[in-house]
Design a protein around this motif. Structure first.
Motif, PDB file in Angstrom:
ATOM      1  N   VAL A  98       0.715  -1.134  -0.160  1.00  0.00           N
ATOM      2  CA  VAL A  98      -0.041   0.074   0.011  1.00  0.00           C
ATOM      3  C   VAL A  98       1.050   1.425   0.088  1.00  0.00           C
ATOM      4  N   ILE A  99       0.690   2.056  -0.836  1.00  0.00           N
ATOM      5  CA  ILE A  99       1.244   3.450  -0.917  1.00  0.00           C
ATOM      6  C   ILE A  99       0.662   4.490   0.147  1.00  0.00           C
ATOM      7  N   ARG A 100       1.513   4.986   0.949  1.00  0.00           N
ATOM      8  CA  ARG A 100       1.062   5.940   2.038  1.00  0.00           C
ATOM      9  C   ARG A 100       1.746   7.339   1.734  1.00  0.00           C
ATOM     10  N   VAL A 101       0.703   8.323   2.001  1.00  0.00           N
ATOM     11  CA  VAL A 101       1.477   9.584   2.213  1.00  0.00           C
ATOM     12  C   VAL A 101       1.253   9.800   3.817  1.00  0.00           C
ATOM     13  N   VAL A 102       2.348  10.067   4.322  1.00  0.00           N
ATOM     14  CA  VAL A 102       2.740  10.505   5.618  1.00  0.00           C
ATOM     15  C   VAL A 102       2.917  12.064   5.737  1.00  0.00           C
ATOM     16  N   PRO A 103       2.013  13.020   5.775  1.00  0.00           N
ATOM     17  CA  PRO A 103       2.066  14.544   5.756  1.00  0.00           C
ATOM     18  C   PRO A 103       3.056  15.021   6.707  1.00  0.00           C
ATOM     19  N   ARG A 104       3.089  14.383   7.966  1.00  0.00           N
ATOM     20  CA  ARG A 104       4.057  14.961   9.050  1.00  0.00           C
ATOM     21  C   ARG A 104       4.663  13.589   9.701  1.00  0.00           C
ATOM     22  N   VAL A 105       5.826  13.347   9.264  1.00  0.00           N
ATOM     23  CA  VAL A 105       6.383  11.979   9.507  1.00  0.00           C
ATOM     24  C   VAL A 105       6.491  11.698  11.068  1.00  0.00           C
TER      25      VAL A 105
ATOM     26  N   ASP B 255       1.218  19.406  -4.581  1.00  0.00           N
ATOM     27  CA  ASP B 255       1.869  19.607  -6.012  1.00  0.00           C
ATOM     28  C   ASP B 255       3.268  18.579  -5.719  1.00  0.00           C
ATOM     29  N   THR B 256       4.137  18.872  -4.733  1.00  0.00           N
ATOM     30  CA  THR B 256       5.041  17.758  -4.470  1.00  0.00           C
ATOM     31  C   THR B 256       4.736  16.354  -4.381  1.00  0.00           C
ATOM     32  N   VAL B 257       3.762  16.246  -3.623  1.00  0.00           N
ATOM     33  CA  VAL B 257       3.094  14.801  -3.437  1.00  0.00           C
ATOM     34  C   VAL B 257       2.863  14.088  -4.761  1.00  0.00           C
ATOM     35  N   ARG B 258       2.168  15.031  -5.528  1.00  0.00           N
ATOM     36  CA  ARG B 258       1.766  14.465  -6.777  1.00  0.00           C
ATOM     37  C   ARG B 258       2.788  14.037  -7.730  1.00  0.00           C
ATOM     38  N   ARG B 259       3.952  14.945  -7.707  1.00  0.00           N
ATOM     39  CA  ARG B 259       5.156  14.796  -8.598  1.00  0.00           C
ATOM     40  C   ARG B 259       5.842  13.608  -8.162  1.00  0.00           C
ATOM     41  N   HIS B 260       5.997  13.166  -6.563  1.00  0.00           N
ATOM     42  CA  HIS B 260       6.399  11.993  -6.163  1.00  0.00           C
ATOM     43  C   HIS B 260       5.735  10.775  -6.441  1.00  0.00           C
ATOM     44  N   LEU B 261       4.422  10.883  -6.454  1.00  0.00           N
ATOM     45  CA  LEU B 261       3.829   9.625  -6.681  1.00  0.00           C
ATOM     46  C   LEU B 261       3.769   9.289  -8.268  1.00  0.00           C
TER      47      LEU B 261
END
Length: 136
Positions: free
Chosen positions: A16-23, A64-70
Motif C-alpha cells: 500500500v502506498i501511503r502519504v505521511v504528511p508529518r512523519v 503538488d510535491t506529493v503528486r510529483r513524487h507519486l
C-alpha cells in the motif's frame, strides 16, 4: 478419470502506498497500491489522492510535491528512461526499490503476498479495499 486443470493462479506481491504528511506524527493516508506479478511481467502503481483527508492531517501539505513524487513511482513501474536511473533496472529490482523502508512523506506498507489470475483485477480489488473510502 480426467480431472480438468484449474485456472492458472500466479503469485503477486503488493504494498500500500501511503502519504505521511508529518512523519513525526506517523499518521498516514493510503493513496495507492503497488503490485508486482513477475510471472506476467506486471508492475503497476495505481494512485488516487484524497486531498481532503491529507489536508485533515496537515492543512499546509504541498500537494503538488506529493503528486510529483507519486507520478515518479508510476514512471518507475512503467520502466524506461522516464523513470530515471531506477526505471532502467529490471522489473523486480524496481519493485524492491519502491518498497524499501523510508522515513519520508511517501512510504509503503510491508509487502504482502497474494495469488491471482489477472493482476489488474487484483490491483483494482486492492484499491477498493485499501485506498478508497466509502462515503455514507
Amino acid at each position: 478419470m480426467h480431472v480438468p486443470e484449474s485456472p492458472r493462479r500466479d503469485t503477486y506481491d503488493y504494498a500500500v502506498i501511503r502519504v505521511v504528511p508529518r512523519v513525526e506524527r506517523e499518521e498516514f493516508v493510503n493513496v495507492g497500491i503497488l503490485l508486482s506479478c513477475p510471472a506476467t511481467k506486471f508492475l503497476e502503481a495505481r494512485i488516487e489522492i484524497d486531498e481532503a483527508r491529507l489536508r485533515a492531517l496537515d492543512p499546509d501539505i504541498d500537494l503538488d510535491t506529493v503528486r510529483r513524487h507519486l507520478a515518479a513511482m508510476e514512471a518507475i513501474c512503467r520502466g524506461g528512461p522516464d523513470g530515471g536511473p531506477i526505471g532502467l533496472l529490471p522489473q523486480r529490482a524496481r519493485f524492491h526499490w519502491l518498497t524499501a523502508k523510508r522515513s519520508s512523506i511517501i512510504q509503503t506498507s510491508p509487502v504482502h503476498l497474494g495469488r491471482c489470475m489477472q493482476p489488474g483485477v487484483s490491483l483494482e480489488h486492492l484499491m477498493e479495499r485499501m485506498v478508497r473510502v466509502r462515503r455514507a
